[in-house]
Design a protein around this motif. Structure first.
Motif, PDB file in Angstrom:
ATOM      1  N   PRO A   1       0.938  -1.199   0.048  1.00 46.44           N
ATOM      2  CA  PRO A   1      -0.181   0.102  -0.127  1.00 46.44           C
ATOM      3  C   PRO A   1       0.785   1.144  -0.083  1.00 46.44           C
ATOM      4  CG  PRO A   1      -0.868  -1.685   1.612  1.00 46.44           C
ATOM      5  CD  PRO A   1       0.279  -2.176   1.070  1.00 46.44           C
ATOM      6  N   ILE A   2       1.805   1.350   0.797  1.00 43.45           N
ATOM      7  CA  ILE A   2       2.759   2.486   0.671  1.00 43.45           C
ATOM      8  C   ILE A   2       3.596   2.718  -0.367  1.00 43.45           C
ATOM      9  CG2 ILE A   2       4.596   1.323   1.689  1.00 43.45           C
ATOM     10  CD1 ILE A   2       3.812   4.888   2.425  1.00 43.45           C
ATOM     11  N   ALA A   3       3.626   1.824  -1.316  1.00 47.19           N
ATOM     12  CA  ALA A   3       4.445   1.790  -2.665  1.00 47.19           C
ATOM     13  C   ALA A   3       3.433   2.176  -3.606  1.00 47.19           C
ATOM     14  CB  ALA A   3       4.987   0.459  -2.852  1.00 47.19           C
TER      15      ALA A   3
ATOM     16  N   THR B   1      -6.204   6.848 -10.724  1.00 44.11           N
ATOM     17  CA  THR B   1      -5.680   6.115  -9.805  1.00 44.11           C
ATOM     18  C   THR B   1      -5.937   5.908  -8.390  1.00 44.11           C
ATOM     19  OG1 THR B   1      -4.079   7.797  -9.356  1.00 44.11           O
ATOM     20  CG2 THR B   1      -3.472   6.536 -11.293  1.00 44.11           C
ATOM     21  N   ALA B   2      -7.067   6.505  -8.018  1.00 37.90           N
ATOM     22  CA  ALA B   2      -7.593   6.346  -6.526  1.00 37.90           C
ATOM     23  C   ALA B   2      -7.791   5.023  -6.015  1.00 37.90           C
ATOM     24  CB  ALA B   2      -8.603   7.267  -6.202  1.00 37.90           C
ATOM     25  N   PRO B   3      -8.303   4.150  -6.926  1.00 33.42           N
ATOM     26  CA  PRO B   3      -8.306   2.677  -6.253  1.00 33.42           C
ATOM     27  C   PRO B   3      -7.132   2.009  -5.536  1.00 33.42           C
ATOM     28  CG  PRO B   3      -9.444   2.832  -8.442  1.00 33.42           C
ATOM     29  CD  PRO B   3      -8.560   4.067  -8.199  1.00 33.42           C
TER      30      PRO B   3
ATOM     31  N   TRP C   1      -9.729   4.606  -2.033  1.00 34.98           N
ATOM     32  CA  TRP C   1     -10.628   5.716  -2.212  1.00 34.98           C
ATOM     33  C   TRP C   1     -10.538   6.531  -0.878  1.00 34.98           C
ATOM     34  CZ3 TRP C   1     -12.375   7.294  -7.079  1.00 34.98           C
ATOM     35  CH2 TRP C   1     -12.378   6.342  -7.937  1.00 34.98           C
ATOM     36  N   THR C   2      -9.542   6.418  -0.080  1.00 41.76           N
ATOM     37  CA  THR C   2      -9.519   7.236   0.990  1.00 41.76           C
ATOM     38  C   THR C   2      -9.206   8.714   0.694  1.00 41.76           C
ATOM     39  OG1 THR C   2      -7.085   6.513   1.431  1.00 41.76           O
ATOM     40  CG2 THR C   2      -9.050   5.360   2.534  1.00 41.76           C
ATOM     41  N   ALA C   3      -9.679   9.632   1.520  1.00 45.32           N
ATOM     42  CA  ALA C   3      -9.508  11.012   1.216  1.00 45.32           C
ATOM     43  C   ALA C   3      -8.126  11.643   1.472  1.00 45.32           C
ATOM     44  CB  ALA C   3     -10.772  11.774   1.971  1.00 45.32           C
ATOM     45  N   ALA C   4      -7.490  11.157   2.520  1.00 50.36           N
ATOM     46  CA  ALA C   4      -6.216  11.793   3.196  1.00 50.36           C
ATOM     47  C   ALA C   4      -5.114  11.747   2.003  1.00 50.36           C
ATOM     48  CB  ALA C   4      -5.930  11.246   4.234  1.00 50.36           C
ATOM     49  N   PRO C   5      -5.049  10.208   1.618  1.00 48.31           N
ATOM     50  CA  PRO C   5      -3.866   9.960   0.661  1.00 48.31           C
ATOM     51  C   PRO C   5      -4.159  10.715  -0.655  1.00 48.31           C
ATOM     52  CG  PRO C   5      -4.485   7.911   1.723  1.00 48.31           C
ATOM     53  CD  PRO C   5      -5.661   8.847   2.111  1.00 48.31           C
ATOM     54  N   THR C   6      -5.428  10.727  -0.973  1.00 50.07           N
ATOM     55  CA  THR C   6      -5.827  11.265  -2.335  1.00 50.07           C
ATOM     56  C   THR C   6      -5.395  12.768  -2.395  1.00 50.07           C
ATOM     57  OG1 THR C   6      -7.463   9.430  -2.823  1.00 50.07           O
ATOM     58  CG2 THR C   6      -7.520  11.495  -4.020  1.00 50.07           C
ATOM     59  N   LEU C   7      -5.938  13.370  -1.532  1.00 47.21           N
ATOM     60  CA  LEU C   7      -5.778  14.827  -1.133  1.00 47.21           C
ATOM     61  C   LEU C   7      -4.349  15.305  -1.163  1.00 47.21           C
ATOM     62  CD1 LEU C   7      -8.595  16.015   0.996  1.00 47.21           C
ATOM     63  CD2 LEU C   7      -8.426  16.340  -1.484  1.00 47.21           C
TER      64      LEU C   7
ATOM     65  N   ILE D   1       9.310  15.461  -1.581  1.00 46.67           N
ATOM     66  CA  ILE D   1       9.613  14.587  -0.666  1.00 46.67           C
ATOM     67  C   ILE D   1       8.641  14.751   0.838  1.00 46.67           C
ATOM     68  CG2 ILE D   1      11.370  14.413   0.923  1.00 46.67           C
ATOM     69  CD1 ILE D   1      13.363  15.145  -1.140  1.00 46.67           C
ATOM     70  N   ALA D   2       8.333  15.921   0.934  1.00 47.19           N
ATOM     71  CA  ALA D   2       7.266  16.340   2.207  1.00 47.19           C
ATOM     72  C   ALA D   2       6.089  15.282   2.059  1.00 47.19           C
ATOM     73  CB  ALA D   2       7.096  17.613   2.348  1.00 47.19           C
ATOM     74  N   SER D   3       5.315  15.323   0.756  1.00 44.31           N
ATOM     75  CA  SER D   3       4.286  14.569   0.569  1.00 44.31           C
ATOM     76  C   SER D   3       4.398  13.180   0.679  1.00 44.31           C
ATOM     77  CB  SER D   3       3.708  15.037  -0.865  1.00 44.31           C
ATOM     78  OG  SER D   3       3.579  16.285  -1.020  1.00 44.31           O
ATOM     79  N   ALA D   4       5.511  12.570   0.193  1.00 46.66           N
ATOM     80  CA  ALA D   4       5.748  11.167   0.475  1.00 46.66           C
ATOM     81  C   ALA D   4       5.948  10.852   1.861  1.00 46.66           C
ATOM     82  CB  ALA D   4       7.260  10.889  -0.468  1.00 46.66           C
ATOM     83  N   MET D   5       6.579  11.928   2.588  1.00 47.40           N
ATOM     84  CA  MET D   5       6.678  11.425   4.096  1.00 47.40           C
ATOM     85  C   MET D   5       5.229  11.561   4.564  1.00 47.40           C
ATOM     86  SD  MET D   5      10.006  13.640   4.836  1.00 47.40           S
ATOM     87  CE  MET D   5       9.955  13.245   6.774  1.00 47.40           C
ATOM     88  N   LEU D   6       4.714  12.210   4.243  1.00 50.61           N
ATOM     89  CA  LEU D   6       2.946  12.461   4.623  1.00 50.61           C
ATOM     90  C   LEU D   6       2.308  11.110   4.312  1.00 50.61           C
ATOM     91  CD1 LEU D   6       1.941  15.993   4.404  1.00 50.61           C
ATOM     92  CD2 LEU D   6       2.460  14.956   6.241  1.00 50.61           C
ATOM     93  N   LEU D   7       2.458  10.744   3.106  1.00 49.35           N
ATOM     94  CA  LEU D   7       1.695   9.295   2.667  1.00 49.35           C
ATOM     95  C   LEU D   7       2.292   8.242   3.427  1.00 49.35           C
ATOM     96  CD1 LEU D   7       1.648   9.936  -1.248  1.00 49.35           C
ATOM     97  CD2 LEU D   7       0.090   9.849   0.434  1.00 49.35           C
ATOM     98  N   ALA D   8       3.645   8.226   3.972  1.00 50.47           N
ATOM     99  CA  ALA D   8       3.989   7.174   4.632  1.00 50.47           C
ATOM    100  C   ALA D   8       3.743   7.004   5.946  1.00 50.47           C
ATOM    101  CB  ALA D   8       5.598   7.099   4.729  1.00 50.47           C
TER     102      ALA D   8
END
Length: 458
Positions: A326-328, A387-389, A393-399, A448-455
């Motif tokens: 999921p993180i990848a 690519t949301a699936p 379909w969660t809001a936080a990772p999509t935003l 990089i900041a967005s990738a860290m937030l997604l992690a």
């Protein structure tokens, strides 16, 4: 009484190369020699270390990294997809840069003389073939990682031989021995093979990878005549053929030296617009904001390759996102949205880099920047929804993916031209260009900041 002058002899290509080396050594400062030795030693260390790392990693290095789910068996069919992608990359690069090129100075002062042109070009051809073989070997090793192949040496050697053959085919096309669309046909063929391999891997079909040396010997036997023919056809390559891809080659070298990719992308855009050649004129709205949005949209409609690139990115995201953790998958979605925003913001880049155009439009910079981000933001939103699936379909990772990618593209496109006279920090191991690093981080920092937030969120 007639004056008879002795016939002048034409120097050999070896003599010319020796004169060039002697002239370069005599005009090189001593400090540059020491720096060249240090850089060569450092490059050798990095290359040897990288080769050693690739050779000693286990076949399950990707599975053990945590980016791929270990609960499902990995399909070796992915190795064919990666190998086909390596062939396509080598063929595209070879076709873009020539593959043989020469500077205007060398073309005018050396290649236009009665010196044997084939003898002068063969060392360059050998370097080109070696570079293609090295790229193919790297692609073959990555293919072995992707397919979790234990016996990776035959696959690596086969990919190296295949890429060398593709480069030789490009040289034969440049020398007018083979028809012009042959390299394009080869790229289409390997692209089709890669797509078929991806579809088969996603469907669960297993296509075994050769782990013996017999296919490598057969492939090398097929490649050897192409290489020999390329070495023999050097004398048929004209000066116009050598100058055809010289601008891309020079821009590539300058971009690497100056750490500025915009030089290469600018030359590539110019060549692409020359291929478009002529477009019908269209009327623009009277208001400046609408006119800017309309002109930016027309730019992409006149070059449909932009939509093709985004389609490939979405297809790759769908392919990779369903086979990784999921993180990848979230990082893959972020990369896809960022690439889309960057591709659709080429007009934004050209406008922000032209101070004359900004002054002529008579508006504040931010008032001009906002309309130019409408088309990239819409394209990024479309790719995010597609690519949301992969993130459920969660809001936080999509935003986070959509907002971070758009903000990173905005900061990247509004970055000022690179200045090399900024702050330099003297350390015990050498100079550290602090200001240059700060300039290069504008844009990637938000990524990089967005990738860290997604992690954290996923």
């Amino acid at each position: 009484m007639a004056l008879i002058s002795p016939a002048s002899t034409v120097p050999s290509a070896r003599t010319i190369r020796a004169m060039q080396r002697r002239l370069a050594r005599s005009n090189a400062p001593g400090a540059d020699r020491v720096g060249a030795i240090v850089v060569a030693a450092l490059g050798t260390y990095v290359v040897v270390g990288t080769v050693w790392w690739l050779a000693t990693r286990p076949a399950t290095a990707l599975l053990d990294s945590g980016l791929l789910p270990t609960v499902q068996g990995w399909n070796p069919t992915w190795a064919w997809a990666v190998a086909a992608a390596a062939m396509v990359v080598v063929g595209s690069t070879a076709r873009a840069i020539g593959p043989l090129t020469a500077s205007p100075e060398c073309t005018f002062w050396v290649l236009s003389t009665p010196i044997d042109r084939a003898t002068l070009l063969r060392p360059r051809l050998l370097v080109t073939l070696m570079g293609a073989a090295v790229a193919g070997a790297a692609g073959g090793r990555l293919a072995a990682f992707a397919g979790a192949v234990e016996q990776w040496a035959p696959l690596t050697a086969g990919a190296a031989a295949g890429c060398a053959g593709v480069a030789a085919v490009a040289v034969l096309e440049q020398g007018k021995v083979l028809p012009a669309p042959i390299v394009s046909s080869v790229r289409i063929l390997f692209s089709a093979v890669g797509v078929a391999a991806v579809v088969a891997a996603v469907a669960g079909a297993v296509v075994p990878v050769f782990t013996t040396w017999t296919p490598v010997v057969v492939l090398s036997a097929l490649t050897a005549p192409l290489v020999i023919a390329a070495l023999c056809v050097c004398r048929r390559i004209t000066a116009a053929d050598l100058n055809e891809g010289a601008d891309i080659a020079v821009a590539m070298r300058v971009s690497i030296i100056g750490l500025d990719l915009s030089i290469l992308t600018g030359v590539a855009d110019d060549n692409a617009w020359r291929r478009v050649a002529r477009c019908p004129s269209r009327s623009l709205p009277r208001r400046r904001t609408r006119a800017l949005i309309r002109s930016d949209l027309l730019r992409h409609l006149r070059r449909p390759s932009t939509f093709a690139i985004v389609g490939v990115v979405v297809a790759a995201t769908w392919t990779v996102g369903g086979a990784v953790s999921p993180i990848a998958a979230a990082w893959t979605q972020l990369a896809a949205v960022f690439i889309t925003a960057v591709v659709f913001s080429t007009g934004f880049r050209e406008m922000s880099n032209s101070r004359e155009l900004l002054g002529m439009l008579g508006m504040a910079d931010r008032a001009l920047h906002r309309p130019m981000m409408v088309v990239p933001a819409c394209a990024a939103a479309a790719v995010t929804a597609t690519t949301a699936p992969f993130v459920g379909w969660t809001a936080a990772p999509t935003l986070i993916a959509a907002g971070g990618a758009c903000l990173a593209a905005y900061r990247l496109r509004t970055r000022l031209p690179t200045a090399y006279d900024g702050l330099i920090l003297e350390t015990g191991v050498g100079q550290l260009p602090v200001d240059l690093i700060r300039q290069k981080l504008r844009g990637p920092d938000m990524l990089i900041a967005s990738a860290m937030l997604l992690a954290i969120v996923v």
